[in-house]
Write a protein that holds these residues in place. Structure first.
Motif, PDB file in Angstrom:
ATOM      1  N   ARG A  84       0.834  -1.194   0.000  1.00 43.64           N
ATOM      2  CA  ARG A  84       0.000   0.000   0.000  1.00 43.64           C
ATOM      3  C   ARG A  84       0.867   1.241   0.000  1.00 43.64           C
ATOM      4  N   GLU A  85       0.323   2.287  -0.548  1.00 47.29           N
ATOM      5  CA  GLU A  85       0.961   3.587  -0.459  1.00 47.29           C
ATOM      6  C   GLU A  85       0.657   4.154   0.924  1.00 47.29           C
ATOM      7  N   ASP A  86       1.482   5.063   1.408  1.00 51.78           N
ATOM      8  CA  ASP A  86       1.198   5.717   2.676  1.00 51.78           C
ATOM      9  C   ASP A  86      -0.208   6.308   2.620  1.00 51.78           C
ATOM     10  N   ALA A  87      -0.992   6.048   3.648  1.00 55.17           N
ATOM     11  CA  ALA A  87      -2.375   6.536   3.761  1.00 55.17           C
ATOM     12  C   ALA A  87      -3.290   5.977   2.668  1.00 55.17           C
ATOM     13  N   GLY A  88      -2.888   4.890   2.017  1.00 52.13           N
ATOM     14  CA  GLY A  88      -3.706   4.290   0.973  1.00 52.13           C
ATOM     15  C   GLY A  88      -4.302   2.966   1.421  1.00 52.13           C
ATOM     16  N   GLU A  89      -5.037   2.333   0.543  1.00 51.56           N
ATOM     17  CA  GLU A  89      -5.622   1.015   0.777  1.00 51.56           C
ATOM     18  C   GLU A  89      -4.615  -0.071   0.416  1.00 51.56           C
ATOM     19  N   SER A  90      -4.662  -1.167   1.126  1.00 49.48           N
ATOM     20  CA  SER A  90      -3.802  -2.301   0.794  1.00 49.48           C
ATOM     21  C   SER A  90      -4.268  -2.937  -0.507  1.00 49.48           C
ATOM     22  N   VAL A  91      -3.316  -3.366  -1.301  1.00 45.78           N
ATOM     23  CA  VAL A  91      -3.574  -3.992  -2.591  1.00 45.78           C
ATOM     24  C   VAL A  91      -2.866  -5.341  -2.596  1.00 45.78           C
ATOM     25  N   VAL A  92      -3.503  -6.336  -3.183  1.00 45.15           N
ATOM     26  CA  VAL A  92      -2.931  -7.672  -3.276  1.00 45.15           C
ATOM     27  C   VAL A  92      -2.521  -7.927  -4.720  1.00 45.15           C
ATOM     28  N   MET A  93      -1.305  -8.458  -4.900  1.00 40.88           N
ATOM     29  CA  MET A  93      -0.832  -8.800  -6.235  1.00 40.88           C
ATOM     30  C   MET A  93      -0.490 -10.287  -6.241  1.00 40.88           C
ATOM     31  N   VAL A  94      -1.011 -10.987  -7.242  1.00 38.74           N
ATOM     32  CA  VAL A  94      -0.760 -12.419  -7.403  1.00 38.74           C
ATOM     33  C   VAL A  94      -0.613 -12.681  -8.899  1.00 38.74           C
ATOM     34  N   ASN A  95       0.221 -13.641  -9.263  1.00 36.55           N
ATOM     35  CA  ASN A  95       0.360 -14.019 -10.669  1.00 36.55           C
ATOM     36  C   ASN A  95      -0.957 -14.591 -11.176  1.00 36.55           C
ATOM     37  N   LEU A  96      -1.325 -14.235 -12.387  1.00 38.23           N
ATOM     38  CA  LEU A  96      -2.564 -14.744 -12.972  1.00 38.23           C
ATOM     39  C   LEU A  96      -2.567 -16.266 -13.013  1.00 38.23           C
ATOM     40  N   LYS A  97      -1.403 -16.866 -13.266  1.00 41.16           N
ATOM     41  CA  LYS A  97      -1.330 -18.335 -13.336  1.00 41.16           C
ATOM     42  C   LYS A  97      -1.663 -18.986 -11.991  1.00 41.16           C
ATOM     43  N   ASP A  98      -1.515 -18.239 -10.885  1.00 39.22           N
ATOM     44  CA  ASP A  98      -1.784 -18.771  -9.547  1.00 39.22           C
ATOM     45  C   ASP A  98      -3.182 -18.434  -9.041  1.00 39.22           C
ATOM     46  N   LEU A  99      -3.926 -17.631  -9.795  1.00 41.69           N
ATOM     47  CA  LEU A  99      -5.218 -17.159  -9.324  1.00 41.69           C
ATOM     48  C   LEU A  99      -6.220 -18.286  -9.093  1.00 41.69           C
ATOM     49  N   ALA A 100      -6.291 -19.253  -9.989  1.00 45.20           N
ATOM     50  CA  ALA A 100      -7.241 -20.356  -9.826  1.00 45.20           C
ATOM     51  C   ALA A 100      -6.943 -21.147  -8.557  1.00 45.20           C
ATOM     52  N   MET A 101      -5.656 -21.375  -8.274  1.00 45.29           N
ATOM     53  CA  MET A 101      -5.283 -22.102  -7.066  1.00 45.29           C
ATOM     54  C   MET A 101      -5.666 -21.292  -5.823  1.00 45.29           C
ATOM     55  N   LEU A 102      -5.477 -19.985  -5.875  1.00 39.56           N
ATOM     56  CA  LEU A 102      -5.841 -19.119  -4.755  1.00 39.56           C
ATOM     57  C   LEU A 102      -7.348 -19.147  -4.516  1.00 39.56           C
ATOM     58  N   ALA A 104      -9.447 -21.522  -5.333  1.00 42.53           N
ATOM     59  CA  ALA A 104      -9.798 -22.839  -4.796  1.00 42.53           C
ATOM     60  C   ALA A 104      -9.421 -22.951  -3.323  1.00 42.53           C
ATOM     61  N   LEU A 105      -8.276 -22.414  -2.963  1.00 41.29           N
ATOM     62  CA  LEU A 105      -7.811 -22.461  -1.582  1.00 41.29           C
ATOM     63  C   LEU A 105      -8.734 -21.677  -0.654  1.00 41.29           C
ATOM     64  N   LEU A 106      -9.227 -20.544  -1.122  1.00 38.14           N
ATOM     65  CA  LEU A 106     -10.058 -19.669  -0.288  1.00 38.14           C
ATOM     66  C   LEU A 106     -11.540 -20.014  -0.320  1.00 38.14           C
ATOM     67  N   ARG A 107     -11.947 -20.835  -1.263  1.00 41.95           N
ATOM     68  CA  ARG A 107     -13.366 -21.110  -1.493  1.00 41.95           C
ATOM     69  C   ARG A 107     -14.119 -21.512  -0.229  1.00 41.95           C
ATOM     70  N   ASP A 108     -13.534 -22.339   0.608  1.00 39.58           N
ATOM     71  CA  ASP A 108     -14.237 -22.856   1.780  1.00 39.58           C
ATOM     72  C   ASP A 108     -13.886 -22.149   3.082  1.00 39.58           C
ATOM     73  N   THR A 109     -13.196 -21.016   3.010  1.00 42.10           N
ATOM     74  CA  THR A 109     -12.891 -20.281   4.234  1.00 42.10           C
ATOM     75  C   THR A 109     -14.168 -19.630   4.762  1.00 42.10           C
ATOM     76  N   PRO A 110     -14.288 -19.473   6.079  1.00 39.03           N
ATOM     77  CA  PRO A 110     -15.519 -18.918   6.660  1.00 39.03           C
ATOM     78  C   PRO A 110     -15.937 -17.569   6.069  1.00 39.03           C
ATOM     79  N   ALA A 111     -14.984 -16.683   5.827  1.00 35.40           N
ATOM     80  CA  ALA A 111     -15.335 -15.367   5.291  1.00 35.40           C
ATOM     81  C   ALA A 111     -15.940 -15.483   3.899  1.00 35.40           C
ATOM     82  N   VAL A 112     -15.371 -16.328   3.056  1.00 36.35           N
ATOM     83  CA  VAL A 112     -15.886 -16.496   1.694  1.00 36.35           C
ATOM     84  C   VAL A 112     -17.244 -17.186   1.726  1.00 36.35           C
TER      85      VAL A 112
END
Length: 120
Positions: A84-102, A104-112
Motif C-alpha cells: 500500500r501507499e502511505d495513507a492508501g488502501e492495501s492492494v494484493v498482487m498475485v500471478n494470474l497463473k496462480d489465481l485459480a489455485m488461490l 480454490a484455496l479460499l473457497r471454503d474459508t468462513p469469510a468467503v
C-alpha cells in the motif's frame, strides 16, 4: 495515444481474456468493441462480478517484488504481495497463473462462505 499504443493495449486485453478463460475457465470478453462512442465507464475485460482493467507497461516496479516472492516461496505455496501507499488502501498482487489455485484455496474459508451465502 498513438495507434501502436492502442494496438499494444488491445493485444494485451485479448491476452488477458484468453488467460482468464484458460486459467479460471470463466467467460471473459473485451468490452472495447462495446465502448465505441460511449461516455460511460466500462472495464477493459468483462467477467461476471469483476471489473478488470488491463495495464501493460515496459516496467512496473511492484512486479519485481512479486518476482522475488515467487523465487522465495516453496512449492506449493502461492506467492502473494500485499502493498500500500502511505495513507492508501492495501492492494494484493498475485500471478494470474496462480489465481485459480488461490480461489480454490479460499473457497471454503468462513469469510468467503459468508459472502457467498449473503449474495444468494
Amino acid at each position: 495515444m498513438s495507434a501502436t499504443e492502442r494496438r499494444k493495449g488491445a493485444n494485451y486485453e485479448r491476452e488477458v481474456v484468453r488467460r482468464l478463460q484458460d486459467v479460471l475457465g470463466v467467460e471473459a470478453a473485451r468490452t472495447a468493441p462495446l465502448q465505441a462512442g460511449r461516455c460511460d465507464a466500462a472495464p477493459d475485460v468483462a467477467v461476471r462480478g469483476l471489473w478488470i482493467e488491463c495495464k501493460r507497461r515496459k516496467r512496473i516496479a511492484a512486479c519485481s517484488w512479486l518476482d522475488k516472492t515467487d523465487e522465495e516461496a516453496p512449492f506449493p505455496e502461492i506467492p502473494i504481495v500485499v502493498m500500500r501507499e502511505d495513507a492508501g488502501e492495501s492492494v494484493v498482487m498475485v500471478n494470474l497463473k496462480d489465481l485459480a489455485m488461490l480461489v480454490a484455496l479460499l473457497r471454503d474459508t468462513p469469510a468467503v462462505v459468508r459472502l457467498m451465502q449473503a449474495s444468494t
